[in-house]
Design an enzyme around this catalytic site. Structure first.
Site, PDB file in Angstrom:
ATOM      1  N   ASP A 103       0.868  -1.181   0.000  1.00  0.00           N
ATOM      2  CA  ASP A 103       0.000   0.000   0.000  1.00  0.00           C
ATOM      3  C   ASP A 103       0.907   1.234   0.000  1.00  0.00           C
ATOM      4  O   ASP A 103       1.493   1.578   1.025  1.00  0.00           O
ATOM      5  CB  ASP A 103      -0.891   0.017   1.249  1.00  0.00           C
ATOM      6  CG  ASP A 103      -1.905  -1.117   1.275  1.00  0.00           C
ATOM      7  OD1 ASP A 103      -1.708  -2.120   0.561  1.00  0.00           O
ATOM      8  OD2 ASP A 103      -2.893  -1.014   2.030  1.00  0.00           O
ATOM      9  N   LYS A 167      -6.985   3.025  -2.683  1.00  0.00           N
ATOM     10  CA  LYS A 167      -7.263   3.043  -1.251  1.00  0.00           C
ATOM     11  C   LYS A 167      -7.481   4.485  -0.824  1.00  0.00           C
ATOM     12  O   LYS A 167      -6.777   5.382  -1.279  1.00  0.00           O
ATOM     13  CB  LYS A 167      -6.101   2.414  -0.490  1.00  0.00           C
ATOM     14  CG  LYS A 167      -6.218   2.415   1.025  1.00  0.00           C
ATOM     15  CD  LYS A 167      -5.013   1.714   1.641  1.00  0.00           C
ATOM     16  CE  LYS A 167      -4.971   1.852   3.152  1.00  0.00           C
ATOM     17  NZ  LYS A 167      -3.778   1.184   3.734  1.00  0.00           N
ATOM     18  N   LYS A 199     -10.266  -0.027  -1.666  1.00  0.00           N
ATOM     19  CA  LYS A 199     -10.072  -0.257  -0.238  1.00  0.00           C
ATOM     20  C   LYS A 199     -10.328   1.022   0.548  1.00  0.00           C
ATOM     21  O   LYS A 199      -9.470   1.912   0.584  1.00  0.00           O
ATOM     22  CB  LYS A 199      -8.647  -0.760   0.036  1.00  0.00           C
ATOM     23  CG  LYS A 199      -8.338  -0.981   1.529  1.00  0.00           C
ATOM     24  CD  LYS A 199      -6.925  -1.502   1.714  1.00  0.00           C
ATOM     25  CE  LYS A 199      -6.530  -1.558   3.187  1.00  0.00           C
ATOM     26  NZ  LYS A 199      -5.149  -2.066   3.380  1.00  0.00           N
TER      27      LYS A 199
END
Length: 258
Positions: A103, A167, A199
Site C-alpha cells: 500500500d 485506497k 479499499k
C-alpha cells in the site's frame, strides 16, 4: 434480519485487511495480530503491518496454518512524499521481504500543488517494483485531497499508471474514508471496467460501516464484484465488532458460540 446480519458479518471478515500501523508495534503485538486474523468463522483477507514486520507476520501466519492470509505493508507512508526513487526502493525492499501486497501513498501534496506527473511516475515505478505477483494498492489520502474533482483525477492517474487497488486513506490524518470519496473512486473504477480494486480505510469500526462500503461497491460494480479480489476493508478494530455481532446473533438464535 439476524440471519442477514450474520451473513454480512462473515462476509466482511473475509474482506478485512486487519491492520496494525502504530509506533508502539513490536514482535509480540504482530504475533497477536496474526492470531486474531484466524477467527473461529474464517480468516481475514490480509494483515497489514509495517515493512519491518513482514517476515515475522508471514512466518507466524504460516505456523498457525494461515497460509491463505496475505501479508500487506506500506511504503512512502504516511507522508506521501514525491521522492519516486525512495518510494520505489522501499517497495522493492518490501517485495524482497515477502510482502504479498504493498500500500503506497500517492504524492498527494504534489498534486495539490499542481504537479500530477510525480504521482503517475511514482505509481508506475512502484508497480514495476511489485511485478505481477505483488498487488499495488495506491493510497490517495482523499481526506487531504478533499475536492471530488481532484480525487477523481488522482484515481484516474493511479489507474492509468498501473494501480491494482485504490485506497482512500492512511488513517493518519483528520479525515479518512468517507462515502463521498468512495463514490468518486468507485465511479472511476467502474469507468475503467472494474479491473481495479477498492479499499476504504480509516474510521471503519462497525458492522454498519462495513455494510455501507459493501453496498456502495455493489451499487457501482455489482454484487458479484464484491470479493476479496476487488474489495478490502482497512481497519484495526472492525473485527472486534464483527465477532461481537456474530456472538450476539448466535445468542439470540439460541445457538451459542460462533
Amino acid at each position: 434480519m439476524i440471519d442477514a446480519d450474520r451473513q454480512l458479518a462473515r462476509r466482511a471478515i473475509g474482506l478485512l485487511d486487519l491492520t496494525s500501523l502504530n509506533e508502539s508495534d513490536n514482535d509480540e503485538l504482530i504475533r497477536a495480530l496474526c492470531h486474531r486474523a484466524l477467527t473461529p468463522v474464517g480468516h481475514v483477507a490480509a494483515v497489514c503491518v509495517y515493512p519491518r514486520f513482514v517476515t515475522l507476520a508471514r512466518r507466524t501466519l504460516d505456523e498457525l496454518g494461515g497460509t491463505g492470509v496475505r501479508v500487506a505493508t506500506v511504503t512512502n507512508f504516511p507522508a506521501g512524499r514525491d521522492d519516486v526513487t525512495a518510494a520505489a526502493a522501499e517497495t522493492r525492499d518490501a517485495v524482497n521481504a515477502g510482502a504479498d501486497e504493498v500500500d503506497v501513498v500517492y504524492p498527494y501534496r504534489a498534486l495539490l500543488a499542481g504537479d500530477d506527473t510525480a504521482g503517475r511516475k511514482l505509481v508506475r515505478t512502484c508497480k514495476e517494483a511489485c511485478g505481477n505477483r505483488v498487488l499495488l494498492k495506491v493510497i490517495l489520502e482523499t481526506g487531504e485531497l478533499a475536492d471530488p474533482a481532484i480525487i477523481a483525477k488522482a484515481s484516474r492517474d493511479a489507474i492509468a499508471a498501473g494501480a491494482d487497488f485504490l485506497k482512500t486513506s492512511t488513517g493518519k490524518v483528520a479525515v479518512n474514508a468517507t462515502p463521498e470519496a468512495a463514490n468518486v473512486m468507485l465511479a472511476e473504477i467502474a469507468a475503467n471496467g472494474g479491473r481495479v480494486g477498492f479499499k476504504p480505510a480509516g474510521g471503519i469500526r462497525t458492522l454498519a460501516d462495513a455494510r455501507m462500503y459493501i453496498e456502495l461497491a455493489g451499487a457501482h460494480l455489482g454484487t458479484d464484484w464484491v470479493t476479496p479480489q476487488h474489495l478490502r476493508l482497512g481497519a484495526s478494530s472492525l473485527l472486534d465488532d464483527l465477532l461481537r455481532q456474530l456472538a450476539l446473533s448466535d445468542g439470540a438464535s439460541g445457538k451459542g458460540g460462533y
